[in-house]
Design a protein around this motif. Structure first.
Motif, PDB file in Angstrom:
ATOM      1  N   PHE A   1      58.594  29.377  50.298  1.00  0.00           N
ATOM      2  CA  PHE A   1      58.458  28.126  51.043  1.00  0.00           C
ATOM      3  C   PHE A   1      59.667  27.865  51.942  1.00  0.00           C
ATOM      4  O   PHE A   1      59.781  26.779  52.513  1.00  0.00           O
ATOM      5  CB  PHE A   1      58.290  26.947  50.076  1.00  0.00           C
ATOM      6  CG  PHE A   1      57.041  27.023  49.255  1.00  0.00           C
ATOM      7  CD1 PHE A   1      55.802  26.750  49.816  1.00  0.00           C
ATOM      8  CD2 PHE A   1      57.094  27.379  47.914  1.00  0.00           C
ATOM      9  CE1 PHE A   1      54.643  26.820  49.056  1.00  0.00           C
ATOM     10  CE2 PHE A   1      55.938  27.463  47.151  1.00  0.00           C
ATOM     11  CZ  PHE A   1      54.711  27.186  47.728  1.00  0.00           C
ATOM     12  N   LEU A   2      60.566  28.846  52.053  1.00  0.00           N
ATOM     13  CA  LEU A   2      61.779  28.641  52.837  1.00  0.00           C
ATOM     14  C   LEU A   2      61.472  28.381  54.307  1.00  0.00           C
ATOM     15  O   LEU A   2      61.979  27.430  54.905  1.00  0.00           O
ATOM     16  CB  LEU A   2      62.695  29.861  52.689  1.00  0.00           C
ATOM     17  CG  LEU A   2      64.024  29.803  53.454  1.00  0.00           C
ATOM     18  CD1 LEU A   2      64.868  28.638  52.952  1.00  0.00           C
ATOM     19  CD2 LEU A   2      64.776  31.122  53.300  1.00  0.00           C
ATOM     20  N   GLU A   3      60.639  29.210  54.918  1.00  0.00           N
ATOM     21  CA  GLU A   3      60.334  29.043  56.340  1.00  0.00           C
ATOM     22  C   GLU A   3      59.567  27.752  56.624  1.00  0.00           C
ATOM     23  O   GLU A   3      59.907  27.037  57.576  1.00  0.00           O
ATOM     24  CB  GLU A   3      59.569  30.264  56.846  1.00  0.00           C
ATOM     25  CG  GLU A   3      60.428  31.519  56.935  1.00  0.00           C
ATOM     26  CD  GLU A   3      59.691  32.673  57.587  1.00  0.00           C
ATOM     27  OE1 GLU A   3      58.504  32.486  57.943  1.00  0.00           O
ATOM     28  OE2 GLU A   3      60.292  33.744  57.732  1.00  0.00           O
TER      29      GLU A   3
ATOM     30  N   ALA B   1      61.929  20.629  58.515  1.00  0.00           N
ATOM     31  CA  ALA B   1      63.213  19.959  58.703  1.00  0.00           C
ATOM     32  C   ALA B   1      63.629  19.969  60.168  1.00  0.00           C
ATOM     33  O   ALA B   1      64.177  18.981  60.682  1.00  0.00           O
ATOM     34  CB  ALA B   1      64.285  20.637  57.842  1.00  0.00           C
ATOM     35  N   LEU B   2      63.368  21.061  60.874  1.00  0.00           N
ATOM     36  CA  LEU B   2      63.712  21.138  62.286  1.00  0.00           C
ATOM     37  C   LEU B   2      62.891  20.155  63.114  1.00  0.00           C
ATOM     38  O   LEU B   2      63.427  19.458  63.988  1.00  0.00           O
ATOM     39  CB  LEU B   2      63.499  22.565  62.794  1.00  0.00           C
ATOM     40  CG  LEU B   2      63.798  22.816  64.274  1.00  0.00           C
ATOM     41  CD1 LEU B   2      65.259  22.538  64.574  1.00  0.00           C
ATOM     42  CD2 LEU B   2      63.444  24.250  64.653  1.00  0.00           C
ATOM     43  N   LEU B   3      61.578  20.079  62.834  1.00  0.00           N
ATOM     44  CA  LEU B   3      60.732  19.125  63.555  1.00  0.00           C
ATOM     45  C   LEU B   3      61.142  17.686  63.263  1.00  0.00           C
ATOM     46  O   LEU B   3      61.183  16.845  64.169  1.00  0.00           O
ATOM     47  CB  LEU B   3      59.267  19.350  63.170  1.00  0.00           C
ATOM     48  CG  LEU B   3      58.628  20.657  63.657  1.00  0.00           C
ATOM     49  CD1 LEU B   3      57.219  20.793  63.102  1.00  0.00           C
ATOM     50  CD2 LEU B   3      58.601  20.708  65.177  1.00  0.00           C
ATOM     51  N   PHE B   4      61.465  17.410  61.997  1.00  0.00           N
ATOM     52  CA  PHE B   4      61.888  16.054  61.623  1.00  0.00           C
ATOM     53  C   PHE B   4      63.191  15.688  62.327  1.00  0.00           C
ATOM     54  O   PHE B   4      63.343  14.560  62.839  1.00  0.00           O
ATOM     55  CB  PHE B   4      62.059  15.962  60.109  1.00  0.00           C
ATOM     56  CG  PHE B   4      62.530  14.622  59.631  1.00  0.00           C
ATOM     57  CD1 PHE B   4      61.647  13.562  59.540  1.00  0.00           C
ATOM     58  CD2 PHE B   4      63.860  14.432  59.280  1.00  0.00           C
ATOM     59  CE1 PHE B   4      62.081  12.313  59.106  1.00  0.00           C
ATOM     60  CE2 PHE B   4      64.306  13.195  58.850  1.00  0.00           C
ATOM     61  CZ  PHE B   4      63.419  12.133  58.759  1.00  0.00           C
ATOM     62  N   ALA B   5      64.134  16.635  62.378  1.00  0.00           N
ATOM     63  CA  ALA B   5      65.408  16.371  63.053  1.00  0.00           C
ATOM     64  C   ALA B   5      65.196  16.148  64.544  1.00  0.00           C
ATOM     65  O   ALA B   5      65.850  15.292  65.156  1.00  0.00           O
ATOM     66  CB  ALA B   5      66.374  17.536  62.811  1.00  0.00           C
ATOM     67  N   THR B   6      64.274  16.906  65.152  1.00  0.00           N
ATOM     68  CA  THR B   6      63.996  16.734  66.583  1.00  0.00           C
ATOM     69  C   THR B   6      63.419  15.354  66.878  1.00  0.00           C
ATOM     70  O   THR B   6      63.858  14.661  67.806  1.00  0.00           O
ATOM     71  CB  THR B   6      63.021  17.826  67.056  1.00  0.00           C
ATOM     72  OG1 THR B   6      63.571  19.118  66.784  1.00  0.00           O
ATOM     73  CG2 THR B   6      62.760  17.698  68.546  1.00  0.00           C
ATOM     74  N   TYR B   7      62.433  14.935  66.066  1.00  0.00           N
ATOM     75  CA  TYR B   7      61.849  13.604  66.256  1.00  0.00           C
ATOM     76  C   TYR B   7      62.889  12.511  66.009  1.00  0.00           C
ATOM     77  O   TYR B   7      62.910  11.494  66.708  1.00  0.00           O
ATOM     78  CB  TYR B   7      60.659  13.418  65.316  1.00  0.00           C
ATOM     79  CG  TYR B   7      59.403  14.085  65.798  1.00  0.00           C
ATOM     80  CD1 TYR B   7      58.784  13.701  66.984  1.00  0.00           C
ATOM     81  CD2 TYR B   7      58.820  15.111  65.069  1.00  0.00           C
ATOM     82  CE1 TYR B   7      57.626  14.313  67.431  1.00  0.00           C
ATOM     83  CE2 TYR B   7      57.660  15.736  65.507  1.00  0.00           C
ATOM     84  CZ  TYR B   7      57.078  15.330  66.693  1.00  0.00           C
ATOM     85  OH  TYR B   7      55.925  15.949  67.128  1.00  0.00           O
TER      86      TYR B   7
END
Length: 217
Positions: free
Chosen positions: A178-180, A186-192
């Motif tokens: 589940f790492l990827e 997390a990347l999408l959440f940080a971008t938003y």
């Protein structure tokens, strides 16, 4: 039928053949121009007879490049330890079998899944590689890199190096798999989050400028 006249270039390499595992699928063979239609493969009861021909006869000191590959079910090559479910062993052929030809600079590259640890390469004692290098491979959606093993050996002959390469490693199926998806979320959440913060800062600056203009009027 071969497209190259066998009576021409008798001292050159006009074709090559090899036997591949019977269970492979998705076999391809192409070069920088495109697909090479002169190659053909026949699935037999115990193997796949693969025959390829270059676009021109290969004489001494001549060179040609091509890409060849296929897919294999992991159940024939990837094994899980019965004592520890996180311990895995990959078993593949170390040497190709193209007409048992000599390979001056031979290299085997193994890319393991992201999160693999405790990697150990095992080869029979009669095969002594010149070097074994460990590095990172970054592909699509790879955030920390996949472990990459590069094995190099000079002057390799099929009859002397027809052995099985074993790679032992540990991989937590319950966490590492589940790492990827987690990193992507997390990347999408940080971008938003950055977009939301930026938009609010912009609105606050505009709201502070409006009263100042009103006082001047």
């Amino acid at each position: 039928m071969p497209h190259i006249n066998p009576n021409h270039g008798q001292n050159a390499i006009n074709s090559m053949g090899t036997l591949l595992p019977q269970y492979i699928h998705g076999l391809y063979y192409y070069d920088y121009i495109g697909n090479i239609s002169t190659s053909h493969a026949a699935r037999e009861d115990e193997y796949v007879n693969f025959h390829l021909e270059p676009r021109f006869p290969i004489f001494g000191q001549w060179k040609t490049d091509w890409n060849q590959g296929y897919n294999m079910p992991t159940k024939f090559h990837l094994f899980q330890s019965s004592k520890n479910r996180n311990e895995h062993t990959l078993e593949v052929d170390f040497m190709h079998a193209f007409d048992k030809s000599l390979t001056e600079d031979y290299a085997v590259r193994v890319i393991l899944p992201e999160g693999a640890k405790n990697i150990k390469v095992e080869l029979p004692s009669n095969v002594n590689p010149d070097s074994i290098e460990m590095s990172k491979f970054f592909g699509t959606l790879d955030y920390f890199g996949r472990p990459e093993i590069l094995i190099k050996k000079a002057n390799v002959v099929h009859d002397l190096n027809d052995v099985t390469l074993k790679v032992h490693y540990t991989f937590n199926n319950g966490v590492d798999i589940f790492l990827e998806p987690v990193c992507m979320f997390a990347l999408l959440f940080a971008t938003y989050l950055v977009v939301i913060i930026y938009s609010r800062i912009t609105l606050d600056l505009k709201n502070k400028k409006i009263p100042e203009k009103a006082k001047m009027n």
